[in-house]
Design a protein around this motif. Structure first.
Motif, PDB file in Angstrom:
ATOM      1  N   ASP A  89       0.855  -1.187   0.000  1.00  0.00           N
ATOM      2  CA  ASP A  89       0.000   0.000   0.000  1.00  0.00           C
ATOM      3  C   ASP A  89       0.894   1.240   0.000  1.00  0.00           C
ATOM      4  OD1 ASP A  89      -2.004   1.826   0.152  1.00  0.00           O
ATOM      5  OD2 ASP A  89      -2.580   1.380   2.212  1.00  0.00           O
ATOM      6  N   PHE A  90       0.817   2.029  -1.072  1.00  0.00           N
ATOM      7  CA  PHE A  90       1.649   3.235  -1.198  1.00  0.00           C
ATOM      8  C   PHE A  90       0.851   4.530  -1.046  1.00  0.00           C
ATOM      9  CE2 PHE A  90       3.596  -0.066  -3.845  1.00  0.00           C
ATOM     10  CZ  PHE A  90       4.876  -0.107  -3.317  1.00  0.00           C
ATOM     11  N   GLU A  91      -0.443   4.442  -0.803  1.00  0.00           N
ATOM     12  CA  GLU A  91      -1.284   5.634  -0.834  1.00  0.00           C
ATOM     13  C   GLU A  91      -1.899   6.006   0.502  1.00  0.00           C
ATOM     14  OE1 GLU A  91      -4.181   4.877  -3.795  1.00  0.00           O
ATOM     15  OE2 GLU A  91      -2.742   4.815  -5.459  1.00  0.00           O
ATOM     16  N   SER A  92      -1.975   5.103   1.452  1.00  0.00           N
ATOM     17  CA  SER A  92      -2.603   5.395   2.738  1.00  0.00           C
ATOM     18  C   SER A  92      -1.532   5.699   3.784  1.00  0.00           C
ATOM     19  CB  SER A  92      -3.465   4.217   3.197  1.00  0.00           C
ATOM     20  OG  SER A  92      -2.670   3.062   3.402  1.00  0.00           O
ATOM     21  N   GLY A  93      -1.947   6.346   4.869  1.00  0.00           N
ATOM     22  CA  GLY A  93      -1.026   6.677   5.948  1.00  0.00           C
ATOM     23  C   GLY A  93      -0.419   8.052   5.782  1.00  0.00           C
ATOM     24  N   ASN A  94       0.361   8.466   6.798  1.00  0.00           N
ATOM     25  CA  ASN A  94       1.005   9.768   6.736  1.00  0.00           C
ATOM     26  C   ASN A  94       2.247   9.711   5.850  1.00  0.00           C
ATOM     27  OD1 ASN A  94       2.984   8.476   8.282  1.00  0.00           O
ATOM     28  ND2 ASN A  94       2.057   9.150  10.207  1.00  0.00           N
ATOM     29  N   LEU A 125       8.073   2.935   0.403  1.00  0.00           N
ATOM     30  CA  LEU A 125       8.847   3.007  -0.841  1.00  0.00           C
ATOM     31  C   LEU A 125      10.145   2.212  -0.780  1.00  0.00           C
ATOM     32  CD1 LEU A 125       8.471   6.761  -1.866  1.00  0.00           C
ATOM     33  CD2 LEU A 125       7.422   4.771  -2.943  1.00  0.00           C
ATOM     34  N   ILE A 126      10.526   1.752   0.407  1.00  0.00           N
ATOM     35  CA  ILE A 126      11.767   0.984   0.528  1.00  0.00           C
ATOM     36  C   ILE A 126      11.732  -0.276  -0.330  1.00  0.00           C
ATOM     37  CG2 ILE A 126      13.220  -0.317   2.143  1.00  0.00           C
ATOM     38  CD1 ILE A 126      12.524   1.702   4.288  1.00  0.00           C
ATOM     39  N   PRO A 127      10.635  -1.054  -0.355  1.00  0.00           N
ATOM     40  CA  PRO A 127      10.600  -2.228  -1.240  1.00  0.00           C
ATOM     41  C   PRO A 127      10.674  -1.882  -2.724  1.00  0.00           C
ATOM     42  CG  PRO A 127       8.893  -2.389   0.448  1.00  0.00           C
ATOM     43  CD  PRO A 127       9.426  -0.996   0.502  1.00  0.00           C
ATOM     44  N   VAL A 128      10.502  -0.592  -3.069  1.00  0.00           N
ATOM     45  CA  VAL A 128      10.635  -0.157  -4.462  1.00  0.00           C
ATOM     46  C   VAL A 128      12.059   0.289  -4.756  1.00  0.00           C
ATOM     47  CG1 VAL A 128       9.829   1.496  -6.189  1.00  0.00           C
ATOM     48  CG2 VAL A 128       8.214   0.514  -4.567  1.00  0.00           C
ATOM     49  N   LEU A 129      12.654   1.008  -3.821  1.00  0.00           N
ATOM     50  CA  LEU A 129      13.985   1.567  -4.049  1.00  0.00           C
ATOM     51  C   LEU A 129      15.058   0.490  -4.138  1.00  0.00           C
ATOM     52  CD1 LEU A 129      13.850   4.687  -1.687  1.00  0.00           C
ATOM     53  CD2 LEU A 129      13.561   4.609  -4.157  1.00  0.00           C
ATOM     54  N   ILE A 130      14.961  -0.535  -3.291  1.00  0.00           N
ATOM     55  CA  ILE A 130      15.999  -1.573  -3.300  1.00  0.00           C
ATOM     56  C   ILE A 130      16.034  -2.333  -4.622  1.00  0.00           C
ATOM     57  CG2 ILE A 130      16.730  -3.725  -2.211  1.00  0.00           C
ATOM     58  CD1 ILE A 130      15.775  -2.602   0.444  1.00  0.00           C
ATOM     59  N   PRO A 131      14.901  -2.848  -5.141  1.00  0.00           N
ATOM     60  CA  PRO A 131      14.951  -3.498  -6.465  1.00  0.00           C
ATOM     61  C   PRO A 131      15.365  -2.538  -7.574  1.00  0.00           C
ATOM     62  CG  PRO A 131      12.919  -4.077  -5.324  1.00  0.00           C
ATOM     63  CD  PRO A 131      13.539  -2.966  -4.550  1.00  0.00           C
ATOM     64  N   LEU A 132      14.980  -1.248  -7.441  1.00  0.00           N
ATOM     65  CA  LEU A 132      15.357  -0.277  -8.468  1.00  0.00           C
ATOM     66  C   LEU A 132      16.869  -0.061  -8.498  1.00  0.00           C
ATOM     67  CD1 LEU A 132      14.387   1.728 -10.607  1.00  0.00           C
ATOM     68  CD2 LEU A 132      14.198   3.444  -8.797  1.00  0.00           C
TER      69      LEU A 132
END
Length: 276
Positions: A191-196, A204-211
């Motif tokens: 989930d990238f859209e809910s929360g503060n 975004l950490i699970p996105v940055l590491i594979p990138l």
């Protein structure tokens, strides 16, 4: 992510596309100088209006959809909003126009916020026209030609131009890779859209590491491919296409010179009155 236009080449048969890459690079630098020459005087927004008119005319002549150019602002939207907010809440010059509890907004802050938004937006729009109308190879050749005198002091001009070209070339590729990773993580329940804002940043950490892993892998594959083709830098290299100045470049130089002259006249109201 695919809507980000900066760094993407838009192929077309236009006046701007056929201009020499060196002239376009120098024209963009001169355009940025013109934007920075606009001062905080009563005619400041007339200067910005002249720069915006130049961007719109250049976009129309280049046969590039203006919405495609506007999409380049998305990449720096957060920075623009942050700069405007800082000016609104921390600039206390001028008269007070709004007050609510500890929040005070002055007209000087409003003017400076609008000034900064206009300046950053115009600079990005001008730079995006360069990347949309000039291929990465042409940009690299133009930079290498303009920096050629630095070879006298042993500066690696060709390698620097190659790095710039590869960086521009991989912007769309990395954006597509980021979009693919985000969709894959969403399919796994991320989930990238809910929360503060802190929870979103942590998500975004699970996105940055594979990138990062993908970026290093692509860089390694590119290095192996260049090495397999016996790439040896600038030693004994020739050009398949020779860059030549044409009448289009002369017209473009005159137009950008007229823009700078107009901005200087607008900054000096007395000189403007004499000219009129």
């Amino acid at each position: 992510m695919k809507d980000v236009a900066f760094g993407q080449y838009y192929p077309a048969e236009s006046f701007v596309h056929k201009m020499d890459a060196r002239v376009k690079i120098l024209a963009v630098i001169a355009y940025m100088v013109a934007v920075f020459l606009v001062k905080s005087v009563p005619y400041q927004f007339l200067g910005f209006a002249a720069c915006l008119l130049f961007v719109m005319i250049a976009t129309a002549v280049a046969k590039v959809p203006f919405l495609r150019v506007l999409k380049s602002i998305k990449a720096i939207l957060f920075f623009v909003v942050l700069s405007a907010v800082l000016q609104l809440f921390f600039n206390t010059s001028g008269t007070l126009v709004f007050e609510w509890k500890f929040i005070k907004i002055y007209n000087g802050g409003l003017l400076n916020a609008a000034f900064i938004i206009a300046r950053i937006t115009l600079i990005v729009l001008g730079a995006s026209i360069l990347t949309l109308t000039t291929s990465p190879v042409e940009i690299a050749d133009g930079i290498e030609s303009l920096l050629y005198p630095l070879k006298w002091i042993k500066f690696p001009v060709h390698e620097f131009a190659l790095i710039m070209s590869i960086a521009l070339r991989f912007i769309p590729t990395l954006l597509d890779e980021t979009d693919r990773i985000i969709k894959a993580q969403k399919a796994r329940g991320a989930d990238f859209e809910s929360g503060n804002i802190f929870k979103r940043a942590k998500a975004l950490i699970p996105v940055l590491i594979p990138l990062l892993i993908s970026s290093f892998r692509r860089a390694d594959e590119l290095a192996d491919a260049m090495d397999a083709r016996c790439y040896s830098g600038s030693k004994c290299r020739t050009k398949y296409k020779k860059m030549k100045l044409t009448w289009r470049d002369l017209i473009g130089t005159l137009v950008i010179g007229g823009l700078i002259t107009g901005v200087v006249l607008l900054n000096n109201s007395g000189l403007l009155a004499v000219v009129i």
